[in-house]
Design a protein around this motif. Structure first.
Motif, PDB file in Angstrom:
ATOM      1  N   ILE A  93       0.846  -1.211   0.000  1.00  0.00           N
ATOM      2  CA  ILE A  93       0.000   0.000   0.000  1.00  0.00           C
ATOM      3  C   ILE A  93       0.870   1.246   0.000  1.00  0.00           C
ATOM      4  O   ILE A  93       0.649   2.201  -0.741  1.00  0.00           O
ATOM      5  CB  ILE A  93      -0.937  -0.004   1.229  1.00  0.00           C
ATOM      6  CG1 ILE A  93      -1.988  -1.097   1.057  1.00  0.00           C
ATOM      7  CG2 ILE A  93      -1.629   1.349   1.413  1.00  0.00           C
ATOM      8  CD1 ILE A  93      -2.777  -1.401   2.292  1.00  0.00           C
ATOM      9  N   PHE A  94       1.971   1.176   0.840  1.00  0.00           N
ATOM     10  CA  PHE A  94       2.864   2.338   0.930  1.00  0.00           C
ATOM     11  C   PHE A  94       3.484   2.644  -0.437  1.00  0.00           C
ATOM     12  O   PHE A  94       3.444   3.774  -0.914  1.00  0.00           O
ATOM     13  CB  PHE A  94       3.956   2.043   1.974  1.00  0.00           C
ATOM     14  CG  PHE A  94       5.019   3.095   2.038  1.00  0.00           C
ATOM     15  CD1 PHE A  94       4.773   4.307   2.688  1.00  0.00           C
ATOM     16  CD2 PHE A  94       6.256   2.896   1.435  1.00  0.00           C
ATOM     17  CE1 PHE A  94       5.742   5.285   2.731  1.00  0.00           C
ATOM     18  CE2 PHE A  94       7.226   3.880   1.481  1.00  0.00           C
ATOM     19  CZ  PHE A  94       6.967   5.075   2.133  1.00  0.00           C
ATOM     20  N   PHE A  95       4.006   1.579  -1.085  1.00  0.00           N
ATOM     21  CA  PHE A  95       4.661   1.808  -2.380  1.00  0.00           C
ATOM     22  C   PHE A  95       3.661   2.259  -3.435  1.00  0.00           C
ATOM     23  O   PHE A  95       3.964   3.112  -4.262  1.00  0.00           O
ATOM     24  CB  PHE A  95       5.418   0.559  -2.827  1.00  0.00           C
ATOM     25  CG  PHE A  95       6.746   0.432  -2.141  1.00  0.00           C
ATOM     26  CD1 PHE A  95       7.695   1.456  -2.266  1.00  0.00           C
ATOM     27  CD2 PHE A  95       7.049  -0.663  -1.352  1.00  0.00           C
ATOM     28  CE1 PHE A  95       8.912   1.362  -1.614  1.00  0.00           C
ATOM     29  CE2 PHE A  95       8.266  -0.752  -0.697  1.00  0.00           C
ATOM     30  CZ  PHE A  95       9.206   0.262  -0.830  1.00  0.00           C
ATOM     31  N   ASP A  96       2.458   1.659  -3.379  1.00  0.00           N
ATOM     32  CA  ASP A  96       1.408   2.072  -4.337  1.00  0.00           C
ATOM     33  C   ASP A  96       1.149   3.561  -4.199  1.00  0.00           C
ATOM     34  O   ASP A  96       1.069   4.291  -5.180  1.00  0.00           O
ATOM     35  CB  ASP A  96       0.111   1.306  -4.077  1.00  0.00           C
ATOM     36  CG  ASP A  96       0.156  -0.037  -4.800  1.00  0.00           C
ATOM     37  OD1 ASP A  96       1.169  -0.272  -5.490  1.00  0.00           O
ATOM     38  OD2 ASP A  96      -0.788  -0.834  -4.618  1.00  0.00           O
ATOM     39  N   ARG A  97       1.025   3.983  -2.915  1.00  0.00           N
ATOM     40  CA  ARG A  97       0.706   5.392  -2.662  1.00  0.00           C
ATOM     41  C   ARG A  97       1.851   6.288  -3.142  1.00  0.00           C
ATOM     42  O   ARG A  97       1.659   7.295  -3.799  1.00  0.00           O
ATOM     43  CB  ARG A  97       0.455   5.601  -1.166  1.00  0.00           C
ATOM     44  CG  ARG A  97      -0.604   6.671  -0.954  1.00  0.00           C
ATOM     45  CD  ARG A  97      -0.914   6.840   0.483  1.00  0.00           C
ATOM     46  NE  ARG A  97      -1.582   5.687   1.061  1.00  0.00           N
ATOM     47  CZ  ARG A  97      -1.402   5.288   2.324  1.00  0.00           C
ATOM     48  NH1 ARG A  97      -0.564   5.918   3.111  1.00  0.00           N
ATOM     49  NH2 ARG A  97      -2.065   4.266   2.803  1.00  0.00           N
ATOM     50  N   GLU A  98       3.090   5.833  -2.819  1.00  0.00           N
ATOM     51  CA  GLU A  98       4.265   6.610  -3.237  1.00  0.00           C
ATOM     52  C   GLU A  98       4.325   6.720  -4.753  1.00  0.00           C
ATOM     53  O   GLU A  98       4.566   7.784  -5.316  1.00  0.00           O
ATOM     54  CB  GLU A  98       5.562   5.919  -2.751  1.00  0.00           C
ATOM     55  CG  GLU A  98       5.799   6.058  -1.285  1.00  0.00           C
ATOM     56  CD  GLU A  98       6.010   7.505  -0.870  1.00  0.00           C
ATOM     57  OE1 GLU A  98       6.947   8.120  -1.370  1.00  0.00           O
ATOM     58  OE2 GLU A  98       5.195   8.000  -0.064  1.00  0.00           O
ATOM     59  N   PHE A  99       4.038   5.559  -5.410  1.00  0.00           N
ATOM     60  CA  PHE A  99       4.103   5.542  -6.871  1.00  0.00           C
ATOM     61  C   PHE A  99       3.047   6.476  -7.457  1.00  0.00           C
ATOM     62  O   PHE A  99       3.313   7.239  -8.381  1.00  0.00           O
ATOM     63  CB  PHE A  99       3.894   4.113  -7.378  1.00  0.00           C
ATOM     64  CG  PHE A  99       3.904   4.029  -8.882  1.00  0.00           C
ATOM     65  CD1 PHE A  99       5.100   4.151  -9.579  1.00  0.00           C
ATOM     66  CD2 PHE A  99       2.729   3.873  -9.578  1.00  0.00           C
ATOM     67  CE1 PHE A  99       5.116   4.109 -10.962  1.00  0.00           C
ATOM     68  CE2 PHE A  99       2.737   3.830 -10.960  1.00  0.00           C
ATOM     69  CZ  PHE A  99       3.933   3.940 -11.650  1.00  0.00           C
ATOM     70  N   GLN A 100       1.847   6.423  -6.837  1.00  0.00           N
ATOM     71  CA  GLN A 100       0.766   7.279  -7.334  1.00  0.00           C
ATOM     72  C   GLN A 100       1.119   8.753  -7.209  1.00  0.00           C
ATOM     73  O   GLN A 100       0.911   9.532  -8.133  1.00  0.00           O
ATOM     74  CB  GLN A 100      -0.522   7.013  -6.575  1.00  0.00           C
ATOM     75  CG  GLN A 100      -1.336   5.910  -7.229  1.00  0.00           C
ATOM     76  CD  GLN A 100      -2.501   5.500  -6.380  1.00  0.00           C
ATOM     77  OE1 GLN A 100      -2.877   6.223  -5.464  1.00  0.00           O
ATOM     78  NE2 GLN A 100      -3.054   4.355  -6.673  1.00  0.00           N
ATOM     79  N   SER A 101       1.704   9.124  -6.045  1.00  0.00           N
ATOM     80  CA  SER A 101       2.024  10.545  -5.877  1.00  0.00           C
ATOM     81  C   SER A 101       3.171  10.942  -6.800  1.00  0.00           C
ATOM     82  O   SER A 101       3.191  12.043  -7.329  1.00  0.00           O
ATOM     83  CB  SER A 101       2.317  10.895  -4.419  1.00  0.00           C
ATOM     84  OG  SER A 101       3.409  10.156  -4.000  1.00  0.00           O
ATOM     85  N   PHE A 102       4.110  10.002  -7.039  1.00  0.00           N
ATOM     86  CA  PHE A 102       5.191  10.291  -7.974  1.00  0.00           C
ATOM     87  C   PHE A 102       4.628  10.475  -9.381  1.00  0.00           C
ATOM     88  O   PHE A 102       4.959  11.419 -10.095  1.00  0.00           O
ATOM     89  CB  PHE A 102       6.209   9.140  -7.958  1.00  0.00           C
ATOM     90  CG  PHE A 102       7.269   9.271  -8.998  1.00  0.00           C
ATOM     91  CD1 PHE A 102       8.259  10.244  -8.892  1.00  0.00           C
ATOM     92  CD2 PHE A 102       7.283   8.439 -10.111  1.00  0.00           C
ATOM     93  CE1 PHE A 102       9.238  10.382  -9.867  1.00  0.00           C
ATOM     94  CE2 PHE A 102       8.252   8.566 -11.094  1.00  0.00           C
ATOM     95  CZ  PHE A 102       9.230   9.537 -10.965  1.00  0.00           C
TER      96      PHE A 102
END
Ligand code: ADP
Length: 495
Positions: free
Chosen positions: A14-23
């Motif tokens: 979830i953390f990486f998904d969120r990070e990827f989305q914001s990137f």
């Protein structure tokens, strides 16, 4: 244990998904793209400008140095014209003078005799060797000075013919300036320039970030307002003082919002009108029923009379509901039209025949005039409803012994129906409102005649669905005329 690891992995995902989305959102931002494009342009411009200047400067140095070397070569060659031969010059200490000149100026001098053999080389590399130099060969054949920059060796070279004291061609003098040292100097300057380039690019990029921030501020404001509006603050509007594009977006957005608010308002008004209209007959029914209930020993005739009134109120209620349903169904989509080729003359005659008894009650003359046979592509049921509504209105709002004239005409594109009456007319201030839902000029009179105030709204909707127009002209106590113009051929989704 296994569950714990799974949970941790889920959290990480979830953390990486969120990070990827914001990137991804950052990369997709207009300002990021703007910055990237401008940064590439700025960097390219700075680098190209420096490289261009460096190239031009280098070329001008080479040209200048070439001219200098050639002059030097000519001057040295001129020394030989004091002697009879190369040997004679050599005997007069020419070689040692050449060597000291060469050492002093860092210019290599070679003398090539008529056998293509290097007789003197101030660098002592090619002495007594046969020379294989095209520039030298050319001078042997044309006796002309030649000079240039040799990229391969990195030397600036000048070759000139050598003549003896009697003007005889005796050798070729080749002068070489080692350009690699000058090149090294250029490299130093280049590396310094690279630092300057970096500083200039960094300053430009910093200015770019500031510039883009200020340029994009209005966009950010628009976004904030749009998100506020979407969160429910539907009264907020985008200020229109900004760039042309933003002003255009703001104008359109504000218009859309104004219209949406108007629609909301008119819907609320409509719902309140509907509630009111539906409540009126029910209230009457309640009053009638209660008065019957509270009275004792009511004679059967009174019962029947009250019951009759209750039935007509129920009829009214169902007429309102029926009209409302018709309107709502029409609002949904144009696809509900069932278009066929219809003989308009027959349709009008049939409709008028049906309403004739109504006209007879008031002794109203009903006249139909057709200028030509007309066949049109229309929805027969809906068009019948239009004509019935208009003609019934002309009878309802007419005087005793009045008249109603209906006419049909057509040209190559449209057909025209005119419904004219000698009735009470419509006051000027109401003319623009009669097509609104539930609008009635005289509520009491309309109720008396069983009107719902929805008839003309339905008529206008049906005409619009057929891509037609309807106009009204009326004078109080003289009469009213409705004129319709409808295309003979139905075209779907006509603008
Ligand atoms: P209603 O059911 O009340 O007839 P309509 O929508 O058909 O409702 O008409 C709206 C109002 O327009 C009517 O109440 C009436 O006041 C006026 N009107 C319509 N047609 C005529 C006409 N031919 N002559 C005079 N007034 C008319």
């Amino acid at each position: 244990m296994f569950n714990k690891i799974k949970k941790r992995n889920d959290h990480r995902k979830i953390f990486f998904d969120r990070e990827f989305q914001s990137f991804f959102r950052f990369i997709n931002k207009y300002s990021t793209r703007q910055f990237a494009v401008m940064a590439v342009i700025v960097a390219t411009a700075v680098i190209c400008t420096f490289e261009g200047f460096e190239y031009i400067y280098r070329q001008s140095v080479i040209t200048r140095q070439t001219a200098v070397i050639q002059n030097e070569a000519v001057l040295i060659a001129a020394e030989y014209s004091n002697y009879e031969s190369l040997e004679a010059a050599e005997n007069n200490d020419m070689n040692s003078r050449l060597s000291s000149y060469s050492a002093l100026n860092q210019i290599r001098i070679r003398i090539v005799n008529l056998n293509y053999v290097v007789s003197v080389d101030t660098y002592s590399i090619d002495t007594n060797k046969t020379i294989l130099n095209p520039r030298v060969f050319d001078i042997f054949s044309n006796h002309k000075n030649s000079s240039g920059y040799d990229k391969k060796t990195g030397n600036i070279q000048a070759a000139v013919p050598v003549y003896n004291d009697s003007g005889k061609f005796i050798a070729v003098l080749v002068a070489d300036l080692d350009y690699t040292e000058i090149d090294a100097m250029f490299h130093d300057v280049n590396s310094q320039n690279n630092n300057i380039k970096l500083v200039i690019i960094t300053i430009c990029l910093a200015l770019l970030i500031v510039g883009i921030y200020f340029l994009n501020r209005p966009i950010k404001r628009v976004l904030d307002i749009v998100s506020n509006v979407s969160a429910g603050h539907t009264d907020e509007r985008i200020p229109v003082r900004s760039y042309t594009e933003i002003r255009e977006i703001a104008d359109d957005f504000n218009n859309i919002m104004d219209r949406a608010n108007e629609t909301d308002q008119s819907r609320a008004e409509f719902v309140s009108n509907v509630s009111h209209e539906l409540k009126t007959p029910i209230t009457s029914i309640k009053v009638l029923a209660e008065s019957l209930n509270t009275q004792e020993n009511v004679p059967i005739e009174v019962y029947q009379e009250f019951m009759q009134d209750i039935v007509s109120e129920i009829d009214r209620e169902s007429k309102i509901i029926e009209d409302l349903l018709t309107l709502v169904r029409m609002d949904k989509s144009v696809a509900t039209l069932n278009v066929t080729s219809v003989n308009m003359n027959d349709l009008l005659e049939m409709t008028l025949k049906r309403v004739k008894p109504l006209a007879q009650k008031k002794n109203i003359e009903l006249l139909f005039e057709s200028f030509r046979p007309v066949v049109a592509q229309i929805d027969e049921v809906k068009m019948t409803q239009v004509i019935s509504n208009l003609v019934e209105n002309s009878i309802k709002y007419n005087v005793e012994d009045g008249w109603v004239h209906v006419s049909l005409n057509a040209d190559y594109q449209y057909f025209y129906i005119r419904v004219e009456d000698s009735g009470i007319g419509i006051p000027e201030e109401s003319i623009n409102k009669i097509f609104e839902r539930f609008y009635r000029v005289d509520k009491a009179r309309s109720r008396e005649t069983g009107g719902t105030g929805l008839g003309l709204a339905i008529v206008r909707n049906i005409i619009l669905m057929h891509h037609g127009t309807i106009k009204v002209h009326s004078e109080e106590n003289i009469g009213t005329t409705f004129t319709m113009r409808i295309p003979l051929n139905y075209v779907e989704n006509q603008q």
